[in-house]
Design an enzyme around this catalytic site. Structure first.
Site, PDB file in Angstrom:
ATOM      1  N   PRO A 191       1.923  69.079  21.853  1.00  0.00           N
ATOM      2  CA  PRO A 191       2.600  70.336  22.170  1.00  0.00           C
ATOM      3  C   PRO A 191       3.196  70.307  23.580  1.00  0.00           C
ATOM      4  CG  PRO A 191       0.281  70.717  21.558  1.00  0.00           C
ATOM      5  CD  PRO A 191       0.496  69.238  21.564  1.00  0.00           C
ATOM      6  N   VAL A 192       4.406  70.852  23.707  1.00  0.00           N
ATOM      7  CA  VAL A 192       5.119  70.800  24.998  1.00  0.00           C
ATOM      8  C   VAL A 192       4.638  71.930  25.927  1.00  0.00           C
ATOM      9  CG1 VAL A 192       7.423  70.960  26.055  1.00  0.00           C
ATOM     10  CG2 VAL A 192       7.132  69.770  23.900  1.00  0.00           C
ATOM     11  N   GLY A 247      -0.257  71.710  28.686  1.00  0.00           N
ATOM     12  CA  GLY A 247      -1.386  71.079  29.364  1.00  0.00           C
ATOM     13  C   GLY A 247      -1.909  69.841  28.671  1.00  0.00           C
ATOM     14  N   GLY A 280      -0.096  66.901  28.584  1.00  0.00           N
ATOM     15  CA  GLY A 280       0.543  65.710  29.146  1.00  0.00           C
ATOM     16  C   GLY A 280       1.715  65.190  28.338  1.00  0.00           C
ATOM     17  N   SER A 281       2.437  66.086  27.644  1.00  0.00           N
ATOM     18  CA  SER A 281       3.500  65.589  26.765  1.00  0.00           C
ATOM     19  C   SER A 281       4.597  64.856  27.540  1.00  0.00           C
ATOM     20  CB  SER A 281       4.072  66.718  25.909  1.00  0.00           C
ATOM     21  OG  SER A 281       5.129  67.353  26.539  1.00  0.00           O
ATOM     22  N   ALA A 310       4.456  63.186  30.409  1.00  0.00           N
ATOM     23  CA  ALA A 310       4.001  61.865  30.862  1.00  0.00           C
ATOM     24  C   ALA A 310       3.897  60.899  29.685  1.00  0.00           C
ATOM     25  CB  ALA A 310       2.645  61.997  31.564  1.00  0.00           C
ATOM     26  N   ALA A 311       3.417  61.401  28.542  1.00  0.00           N
ATOM     27  CA  ALA A 311       3.250  60.519  27.378  1.00  0.00           C
ATOM     28  C   ALA A 311       4.605  60.043  26.853  1.00  0.00           C
ATOM     29  CB  ALA A 311       2.474  61.246  26.274  1.00  0.00           C
ATOM     30  N   ASP A 361      -1.818  63.160  35.157  1.00  0.00           N
ATOM     31  CA  ASP A 361      -1.318  63.018  33.777  1.00  0.00           C
ATOM     32  C   ASP A 361      -0.875  61.585  33.500  1.00  0.00           C
ATOM     33  OD1 ASP A 361      -1.635  65.733  33.719  1.00  0.00           O
ATOM     34  OD2 ASP A 361       0.283  66.146  32.748  1.00  0.00           O
TER      35      ASP A 361
HETATM   36  O1  PMV Z   1      -0.548  71.269  32.831  1.00  0.00           O
HETATM   37  P1  PMV Z   1      -0.942  69.842  32.964  1.00  0.00           P
HETATM   38  O2  PMV Z   1      -1.924  69.384  31.957  1.00  0.00           O
HETATM   39  O3  PMV Z   1       0.186  68.916  33.159  1.00  0.00           O
HETATM   40  O4  PMV Z   1      -1.878  69.717  34.226  1.00  0.00           O
HETATM   41  C1  PMV Z   1      -1.528  70.141  35.484  1.00  0.00           C
HETATM   42  C2  PMV Z   1      -2.646  69.852  36.378  1.00  0.00           C
HETATM   43  C3  PMV Z   1      -2.464  70.445  37.760  1.00  0.00           C
HETATM   44  O5  PMV Z   1      -3.642  70.093  38.492  1.00  0.00           O
HETATM   45  C4  PMV Z   1      -2.380  71.959  37.685  1.00  0.00           C
HETATM   46  C5  PMV Z   1      -1.221  69.904  38.449  1.00  0.00           C
HETATM   47  C6  PMV Z   1      -1.322  68.445  38.824  1.00  0.00           C
HETATM   48  O6  PMV Z   1      -0.257  67.859  39.110  1.00  0.00           O
HETATM   49  O7  PMV Z   1      -2.419  67.874  38.874  1.00  0.00           O
END
Ligand code: PMV
Length: 321
Positions: free
Chosen positions: A101-102, A105, A107-108, A110-111, A152
């Site tokens: 899911p985009v 949270g 990591g879409s 980065a993946a 991520d």
């Molecule tokens: O939303 P995500 O899963 O990409 O995570 C962000 C994590 C943070 O700590 C809020 C930001 C970061 O760059 O680490």
């Protein structure tokens, strides 16, 4: 050159988000049940440098030359060209799909970047070390997120649980005792760059209070690492819930996330918290394996748009270690 397909998994932050941007540790694990996939197919009728891209999930159908030079996919091709020192890419077609899911949270972004780098380098017959893949992926994360901590890209490229401290050498670790998470999606898309930016503003206005909260989150992460190593799920659950309270204090939660946390706890989860940037996206609940279905059902009834039950263990896409 034959066609080449590569994948990269999703990820979930267990504890430490936001505070990790300010130098505290965080723990994240890959989630292999969702993944991004990139396939490169040679185009025998094309000219060198001609690349067609299709990414049906985001309605993208274009020639690489038509994308702005700052587009993440265009930057990925440029970075890899510099890294491999090739003069022109062989003509090809890049197809990108993802079940992650985009903006939730997992990591879409980065993946997808990691899968693209893996597919192009594999197609060219070039081996990228995990560290190089991680660095290249981080460059794309900066376009997506502004000032990402780097967690991520580290998890999705190393494909192992990571105890992450910004600027320090990557520390992956083994999960000696598998545990079960229920990951529930609020369905609310919440770009990480916004919550990270808001936390930065609040931190600049009130550094003493925020530094103290970040310190408490750091202590939770250190204790969580011990709980994971010793299989102390009661304590890990308690730490999840404590971490959620602190994330509420820095105003990155929202009513739907709080409601899902309350529901998970009421249906027997050992602990629950938001995961990632917050104000939407996912929450995670630590559950006894026998209770995972019951907690999932309760979360769906409470409004979760989708639920994933995941057993966290040390696995890579190449097999179990
Ligand atoms: O939303 P995500 O899963 O990409 O995570 C962000 C994590 C943070 O700590 C809020 C930001 C970061 O760059 O680490």
């Amino acid at each position: 050159m034959p066609a080449f397909t590569a994948r990269a998994p999703g990820k979930i932050i267990l504890v430490g988000e936001h505070a990790v941007v300010y130098g505290q540790p965080a723990i994240a694990v890959p989630i292999f049940s969702v993944y991004a996939q990139a396939t490169i197919i040679p185009d025998f009728s094309g000219k060198p440098g001609e690349i067609h891209i299709s990414a049906p999930d985001i309605d993208l159908e274009a020639s690489l030359s038509d994308l702005p030079s700052t587009h993440p996919i265009a930057v990925a091709f440029t970075l890899l060209k510099e890294h491999t020192r090739i003069t022109a890419y062989p003509p090809c077609h890049l197809r990108i799909t993802s079940t992650i899911p985009v903006a939730s949270g997992m990591g879409s972004g980065a993946a997808v970047s990691a899968a693209i780098f893996r597919a192009i380098s594999g197609f060219l017959g070039v081996t990228l070390s995990r560290d190089t893949l991680n660095q290249l992926t981080y460059e794309i994360e900066k376009i997506h997120h502004g000032t990402p901590s780097g967690i991520d890209n580290t998890v999705v490229t190393h494909e192992k649980p990571v105890y992450y401290v910004k600027g320090k050498a990557v520390e992956t670790f083994h999960i000696l005792h598998p545990f079960t998470l229920v990951i529930a999606d609020t369905g609310i898309s919440s770009p990480t760059s916004l919550t990270v930016g808001d936390v930065r503003k609040a931190w600049l206005e009130n550094p003493a209070e925020y530094n103290q909260i970040f310190q408490q989150i750091g202590n939770i992460v250190r204790e969580a690492r011990q709980a994971i190593d010793s299989g102390d799920w009661q304590n890990l659950g308690r730490l999840f819930t404590k971490n959620h309270q602190l994330l509420k204090e820095i105003k990155v939660s929202c009513e739907p996330l709080d409601a899902l946390v309350t529901t998970a706890l009421a249906s027997g989860a050992l602990g629950a918290k938001l995961s990632g940037g917050g104000r939407g996206g996912n929450m995670i609940a630590l559950v006894e394996p026998d209770n995972s279905e019951q907690v999932s059902k309760a979360l769906l009834e409470a409004g979760a748009k989708r639920v994933i039950i995941s057993t966290v263990k040390t696995t890579t896409s190449r097999g179990v270690e």
